[in-house]
Design an enzyme around this catalytic site. Structure first.
Site, mmCIF file in Angstrom:
data_model
loop_
_atom_site.group_PDB
_atom_site.id
_atom_site.type_symbol
_atom_site.label_atom_id
_atom_site.label_comp_id
_atom_site.label_asym_id
_atom_site.label_seq_id
_atom_site.Cartn_x
_atom_site.Cartn_y
_atom_site.Cartn_z
ATOM 1 N N SER A 11 -16.895 7.990 -8.472
ATOM 2 C CA SER A 11 -15.889 8.873 -7.877
ATOM 3 C C SER A 11 -14.590 8.140 -7.563
ATOM 4 C CB SER A 11 -16.441 9.477 -6.587
ATOM 5 O OG SER A 11 -16.767 8.450 -5.651
ATOM 6 N N GLY A 12 -14.328 7.055 -8.275
ATOM 7 C CA GLY A 12 -13.068 6.352 -8.090
ATOM 8 C C GLY A 12 -11.944 7.042 -8.842
ATOM 9 N N GLU A 172 -1.318 -9.161 0.915
ATOM 10 C CA GLU A 172 -1.097 -8.102 1.894
ATOM 11 C C GLU A 172 -1.869 -8.360 3.183
ATOM 12 O OE1 GLU A 172 -0.164 -4.661 -1.448
ATOM 13 O OE2 GLU A 172 -2.202 -4.968 -0.706
#
Length: 424
Positions: A11-12, A172
């Site tokens: 489901s990516g 990040e």
């Protein structure tokens, strides 16, 4: 035995892109996912650092596909496959179920790689799933909270971080940790970024990589390039540089963002179909995205390797649409997949980012940061998610209060669209 025209596993970004493309032609499909939510992985680090709540980047799959009557979403894990009879076996709620498919699209992604040191998994924090992000967030909150009333020596130990891997996620995380400490907790932290390659953000290269390094070091992050982690034990990380010199770095928290490895369903596919894999376990698929000699099995995204394409969401989404287009006869069987590279971007810290559209057009600094913010806001799943993200970003990037560590209600309005490539 149950039959489905198409079974999508995963489901990516790739799996959902394939599902939506199939729905355009009214093709019924079963989507099997091991998690109930769709994860907007490029912003996972912001969940880990308390900028965003997990629900803002992980809406329920059924909400994402709620407009598509063709979708049959099921929670489960694939445990076996017989490619000769086109029968897939999956486990759901403790029971094994079988389903025969007309076409199969595999899009289960990849997990973290520790380059042969699997013991590092228990000693570090990864960032591949929502649970990973929540675990790291709890750790960050714990060390900052305990450090407030600790003696200087204990405070120094608690506020020591090592981030392994200077791809987008590592950069990040390192930058955000410094921002948290300076603007929200008002404490000094030690952040060391370790990278085996000779540059920060290696896919960008040249001036952008140098700019990213200067920005990080200017914010107080120690950047070690051409350096590898050889051991992690007792709150210390042992690293070795290219000349063989070793050094130990104290670290209460180690974040691992270096390398990926395909497993799970990719391993099952390799064993059952005989398709070859690379050293990371990724499937060496055919140019049309089919697996080995099976024209009814497609594999896409991070679990595969094709033409050196990066393991990033835009590749997976374009591959998902390509596979679905062949299944729904919008493209001829055997049509080779071609990736359209729309560029790369990565945020370094507040008001600082890099954007590479191609070898000639690049941006850095505040302009790049605004572009990063706009693109991620545009493609963040769902209106409510966007609204919540704007409020959270205003607090994190402009305000001085501490970021929220509480969860919010699940988002209801969810859509998935394509992102510019985020460098790994």
């Amino acid at each position: 035995m149950e039959h489905a025209d198409v079974v999508v596993v995963g489901s990516g970004f790739g799996g959902l892109a394939a599902a939506k493309q199939l729905a355009k032609s009214g093709i019924n499909f079963v989507l099997i996912s091991s998690t109930p939510e769709h994860l907007f992985q490029p912003l996972l680090y912001q969940v880990a650092t308390g900028v965003l709540a997990s629900d803002e980047i992980a809406p329920p799959i059924k909400s994402v596909l709620r407009r598509h009557r063709e979708a049959d979403v099921r929670l489960g894990k694939v445990v076996d496959l017989d490619p000769n009879t086109a029968v897939l076996t999956y486990e759901s709620q403790g029971e094994q179920r079988q389903i025969r498919y007309g076409s199969l699209i595999a899009a289960t992604g990849a997990s973290q790689s520790y380059f042969g040191r699997d013991d590092f998994a228990a000693k570090t924090f990864a960032l591949k799933t929502i649970d990973d992000a929540k675990a790291l967030r709890a750790q960050i909150e714990r060390v900052f909270t305990q450090a407030e009333n600790a003696d200087p020596q204990t405070r120094e130990r608690l506020l020591s971080f090592v981030v392994v891997g200077a791809g987008a996620t590592g950069v990040e995380v390192a930058g955000q940790l410094k921002e948290l400490a300076k603007r929200h907790y008002h404490q000094e932290v030690s952040v060391t970024l370790v990278e085996g390659a000779g540059a920060v953000l290696p896919p960008f290269g040249g001036g952008l990589s140098e700019y990213a390094k200067r920005s990080l070091t200017g914010s107080g992050v120690e950047v070690l390039l051409g350096t590898f982690v050889t051991d992690i034990d007792g709150g210390k990380v042992t690293v070795k540089d290219g000349e063989g010199a070793e050094r130990q770095i104290a670290a209460e928290t180690v974040v691992w963002s270096a390398g990926v490895q395909a497993g799970g369903f990719a391993k099952i596919l390799a064993e059952r179909t005989g398709v070859e894999t690379d050293r990371a376990g990724r499937l060496l698929i055919n140019p049309d995205l089919t697996v080995a000699g099976y024209a009814d099995i497609y594999a896409i995204g991070d679990m595969t390797s094709l033409n050196g394409y990066p393991g990033q969401s835009p590749v997976a989404m374009q591959e998902g649409r390509h596979a679905a287009d062949i299944v729904r006869r919008k493209k001829a069987p055997g049509t080779p997949f071609k990736y359209w590279d729309k560029g790369s971007m990565a945020v370094i810290s507040r008001f600082s980012a890099v954007v590479k559209l191609n070898d000639r057009i690049t941006f850095r600094g505040f302009v790049a940061w605004v572009m990063w913010l706009a693109v991620h806001l545009m493609y963040l799943v769902g209106f409510r998610n966007r609204f919540a993200a704007v409020a959270s970003w205003l607090v994190a990037f402009i305000g001085t209060g501490r970021p929220g560590f509480a969860e919010v209600d699940p988002a209801a309005n969810a859509e998935t669209q394509e992102l510019p490539r985020i460098a790994a």
